[in-house]
Scaffold this motif. Structure first.
Motif, PDB file in Angstrom:
ATOM      1  N   MET A   1      58.797 -16.426  -4.625  1.00  0.00           N
ATOM      2  CA  MET A   1      57.943 -15.393  -5.151  1.00  0.00           C
ATOM      3  C   MET A   1      58.445 -14.995  -6.544  1.00  0.00           C
ATOM      4  N   ALA A   2      57.545 -14.818  -7.471  1.00  0.00           N
ATOM      5  CA  ALA A   2      57.899 -14.519  -8.851  1.00  0.00           C
ATOM      6  C   ALA A   2      58.337 -13.061  -9.004  1.00  0.00           C
ATOM      7  N   LYS A   3      59.150 -12.833 -10.010  1.00  0.00           N
ATOM      8  CA  LYS A   3      59.632 -11.496 -10.309  1.00  0.00           C
ATOM      9  C   LYS A   3      58.529 -10.685 -10.977  1.00  0.00           C
ATOM     10  N   ASP A   4      58.416  -9.402 -10.594  1.00  0.00           N
ATOM     11  CA  ASP A   4      57.395  -8.527 -11.174  1.00  0.00           C
ATOM     12  C   ASP A   4      57.813  -8.132 -12.585  1.00  0.00           C
ATOM     13  N   ARG A   5      57.049  -8.513 -13.586  1.00  0.00           N
ATOM     14  CA  ARG A   5      57.374  -8.225 -14.986  1.00  0.00           C
ATOM     15  C   ARG A   5      56.337  -7.322 -15.630  1.00  0.00           C
ATOM     16  N   SER A   6      55.738  -6.458 -14.850  1.00  0.00           N
ATOM     17  CA  SER A   6      54.718  -5.566 -15.395  1.00  0.00           C
ATOM     18  C   SER A   6      55.377  -4.409 -16.140  1.00  0.00           C
ATOM     19  N   PHE A   7      54.585  -3.720 -16.934  1.00  0.00           N
ATOM     20  CA  PHE A   7      55.087  -2.585 -17.700  1.00  0.00           C
ATOM     21  C   PHE A   7      55.533  -1.467 -16.763  1.00  0.00           C
TER      22      PHE A   7
ATOM     23  N   SER B   1      56.843  -1.696 -13.782  1.00  0.00           N
ATOM     24  CA  SER B   1      58.149  -1.981 -13.186  1.00  0.00           C
ATOM     25  C   SER B   1      59.274  -1.766 -14.190  1.00  0.00           C
ATOM     26  N   LYS B   2      59.025  -2.051 -15.457  1.00  0.00           N
ATOM     27  CA  LYS B   2      60.040  -1.834 -16.488  1.00  0.00           C
ATOM     28  C   LYS B   2      60.292  -0.342 -16.705  1.00  0.00           C
ATOM     29  N   VAL B   3      59.237   0.466 -16.681  1.00  0.00           N
ATOM     30  CA  VAL B   3      59.383   1.916 -16.838  1.00  0.00           C
ATOM     31  C   VAL B   3      60.124   2.495 -15.637  1.00  0.00           C
ATOM     32  N   ALA B   4      59.790   2.047 -14.437  1.00  0.00           N
ATOM     33  CA  ALA B   4      60.450   2.538 -13.235  1.00  0.00           C
ATOM     34  C   ALA B   4      61.940   2.200 -13.262  1.00  0.00           C
ATOM     35  N   LYS B   5      62.284   1.032 -13.744  1.00  0.00           N
ATOM     36  CA  LYS B   5      63.689   0.631 -13.829  1.00  0.00           C
ATOM     37  C   LYS B   5      64.442   1.471 -14.859  1.00  0.00           C
ATOM     38  N   SER B   6      63.811   1.794 -15.985  1.00  0.00           N
ATOM     39  CA  SER B   6      64.488   2.564 -17.025  1.00  0.00           C
ATOM     40  C   SER B   6      64.686   4.019 -16.627  1.00  0.00           C
TER      41      SER B   6
END
Length: 64
Positions: free
Chosen positions: A1-7, A9-14
């Motif tokens: 399964m591919a890694k989620d690279r949506s905007f 997910s990036k905001v949630a990680k930051s």
């Protein structure tokens, strides 16, 4: 399964809180660079440096 690279997910990680919390008071632990001046036997001065973890429990010892 591919890694989620949506905007989203990036905001949630930051916005993830990765700081440590004190087990006694529950506040965030901050790291301070403490420098003390020490007088030597030869009448000169040296500096002692240390990185100290500070929270509400020991804040009064380092912050005046």
């Amino acid at each position: 399964m591919a890694k989620d690279r949506s905007f989203a997910s990036k905001v949630a990680k930051s916005q993830h809180l990765s700081r440590k919390h004190c087990s006694t008071c529950g506040e965030e632990i901050s790291v301070l660079h403490v420098v003390n001046m020490v007088k030597t036997e030869k009448n000169s001065h040296r500096f002692k440096e240390a990185l100290v973890s500070v929270c509400k429990c020991n804040e009064k010892d380092y912050i005046k």
